[in-house]
Design a protein around this motif. Sequence first.
Motif, PDB file in Angstrom:
ATOM      1  N   TYR A  71      -7.293   2.801   2.091  1.00  0.00           N
ATOM      2  CA  TYR A  71      -6.740   1.658   2.842  1.00  0.00           C
ATOM      3  C   TYR A  71      -7.866   0.885   3.527  1.00  0.00           C
ATOM      4  O   TYR A  71      -7.908  -0.346   3.485  1.00  0.00           O
ATOM      5  N   GLN A  72      -8.778   1.652   4.135  1.00  0.00           N
ATOM      6  CA  GLN A  72      -9.860   0.994   4.874  1.00  0.00           C
ATOM      7  C   GLN A  72     -10.878   0.321   3.956  1.00  0.00           C
ATOM      8  O   GLN A  72     -11.565  -0.599   4.370  1.00  0.00           O
ATOM      9  N   PHE A 122      -6.013   8.604   1.343  1.00  0.00           N
ATOM     10  CA  PHE A 122      -5.284   7.333   1.359  1.00  0.00           C
ATOM     11  C   PHE A 122      -5.748   6.449   2.519  1.00  0.00           C
ATOM     12  O   PHE A 122      -5.826   5.229   2.371  1.00  0.00           O
ATOM     13  N   LEU A 123      -6.073   7.066   3.646  1.00  0.00           N
ATOM     14  CA  LEU A 123      -6.574   6.262   4.770  1.00  0.00           C
ATOM     15  C   LEU A 123      -7.903   5.600   4.407  1.00  0.00           C
ATOM     16  O   LEU A 123      -8.139   4.435   4.705  1.00  0.00           O
ATOM     17  N   GLN A 163       0.625   9.880  -4.709  1.00  0.00           N
ATOM     18  CA  GLN A 163       0.584  11.044  -3.821  1.00  0.00           C
ATOM     19  C   GLN A 163       0.453  12.356  -4.599  1.00  0.00           C
ATOM     20  O   GLN A 163      -0.295  13.243  -4.183  1.00  0.00           O
ATOM     21  N   VAL A 223       0.804   4.585  -2.333  1.00  0.00           N
ATOM     22  CA  VAL A 223       0.815   5.976  -1.833  1.00  0.00           C
ATOM     23  C   VAL A 223       1.915   6.756  -2.547  1.00  0.00           C
ATOM     24  O   VAL A 223       1.700   7.885  -2.998  1.00  0.00           O
ATOM     25  N   ALA A 248      -5.474  14.781   1.333  1.00  0.00           N
ATOM     26  CA  ALA A 248      -4.789  13.705   0.597  1.00  0.00           C
ATOM     27  C   ALA A 248      -4.476  12.541   1.539  1.00  0.00           C
ATOM     28  O   ALA A 248      -4.669  11.369   1.187  1.00  0.00           O
ATOM     29  N   GLN A 249      -4.021  12.872   2.750  1.00  0.00           N
ATOM     30  CA  GLN A 249      -3.731  11.817   3.738  1.00  0.00           C
ATOM     31  C   GLN A 249      -5.009  11.043   4.062  1.00  0.00           C
ATOM     32  O   GLN A 249      -5.012   9.819   4.134  1.00  0.00           O
ATOM     33  N   GLU A 250      -6.094  11.783   4.257  1.00  0.00           N
ATOM     34  CA  GLU A 250      -7.369  11.157   4.604  1.00  0.00           C
ATOM     35  C   GLU A 250      -7.869  10.283   3.450  1.00  0.00           C
ATOM     36  O   GLU A 250      -8.429   9.205   3.670  1.00  0.00           O
ATOM     37  N   ASP A 304      -3.904  17.437   4.314  1.00  0.00           N
ATOM     38  CA  ASP A 304      -4.789  16.701   5.213  1.00  0.00           C
ATOM     39  C   ASP A 304      -5.789  15.840   4.408  1.00  0.00           C
ATOM     40  O   ASP A 304      -5.999  14.670   4.722  1.00  0.00           O
ATOM     41  N   PHE A 338       0.836  -1.203   0.000  1.00  0.00           N
ATOM     42  CA  PHE A 338       0.000   0.000   0.000  1.00  0.00           C
ATOM     43  C   PHE A 338       0.871   1.254   0.000  1.00  0.00           C
ATOM     44  O   PHE A 338       0.527   2.255  -0.624  1.00  0.00           O
ATOM     45  N   THR A 339       2.005   1.180   0.684  1.00  0.00           N
ATOM     46  CA  THR A 339       2.933   2.320   0.698  1.00  0.00           C
ATOM     47  C   THR A 339       3.420   2.630  -0.720  1.00  0.00           C
ATOM     48  O   THR A 339       3.566   3.799  -1.090  1.00  0.00           O
TER      49      THR A 339
END
Lengths: 174, 200
Positions: free
Chosen positions: B56-57, B52-53, B27, B23, B48-50, B46, B19-20
């Motif tokens: 992931y979920q 990816f989270l 990104q 990202v 963009a991070q959210e 913020d 997954f990394t």
Amino acid sequence: MNHLPFENWLLNDMPVTPEQQRELELHLRNCSYCSALAETGKMLKTTKIVNPASGFTARFQARLRERKIADRRRKLWGSVLFTLGGLAFLMWILSPYVVSFVASPATWISAIVGWLVFLGTTLFALADAGRVILSVIPSFLPPFAWMVLLSMIAGLGLLWSVSIWRLVRMPQGV
Amino acid sequence: MNDENAWVLQAQRGSDEAFTQLVETYQKPVFNLCYRMLGEPEAAEDAAQETFLRAYQNLHRYDNSRSFGTWILSIAAHYCIDRLRKRRFSVLSIDEEDEDGLTLEIPDPASPDPEAESAKQEDRDRLHLLLKDLDETDRAAVVMRYWYDYSEVEIAQSLHLTVSAVKSRLHRSRRALAEMWQVEKPRAYPERRSRESLAF
């Protein structure tokens, strides 16, 4: 001012012939709206992609770790609160019985013994009845029907196992 | 099977390393989309991070027959649209935000014509500010169309719209941008007109 067909060309990024190009240039000299349309279109196509600050992936990994810890903590607190709530509810439901048991234990003990005796005799009676049925039924059903019945039970068992396996291997996120 | 599909499959099986890699690959497009949608680098980071989270979920819901890029940009666009809608109803007005046109694009002083480069940069900043006045979904469609060269079909899939709705939103946005551009910059275009061709 009539913007057609120039507005259409600009909005749809249509390829134009050299003659149309000249017409368009001429129109743009006199039409501020189409000129703005062309200019903004060109800007949109040429504006660069903005990059995040370096270390984005490391920040994501840290955030993911934090989120996992927070989720685990939330789940733990959730289960603790659920268990405590369940216990409190159970205590509330059982409190009248507990009070009466403490007040007269002999009555309660004789009632429990009576109930256990009733349960034991009922189970024995059911087992006897089951034995009788099992000794009688095979003679009623042909072997083929038994095979079909057993295959159906095995199939259902397999289906159940596969669905449990699929549910277990599905990633559940954080 | 290409690297990306392999990473997706490994990530779906629970590999954080895979997954990394995703990202790392996505990104820039995700951040850029968030930046164009939200207008500020901090909010974009913020978001963009959210994004990816959330990806992931929800990786188990990803349909491997679709492009991963389209899927993740669709998550980012929806997240930003939601955030902008919430922001619209919050106490803080969009007008109270940073109006300096914060941007990460710095004109290159070593370019042949720094003055022209700086003027272009100014125009880009202005356009970036004008984007803020578009409807959230229109803005997402414009960003996908012009920054990512997405087809109308791909935009429709990503934003859960019909192709004709995407077309009409794109046209409406382009018209709105042109009108705002005229109001914002009424004197600039004759100068530019004499220097360069605007058509295509």
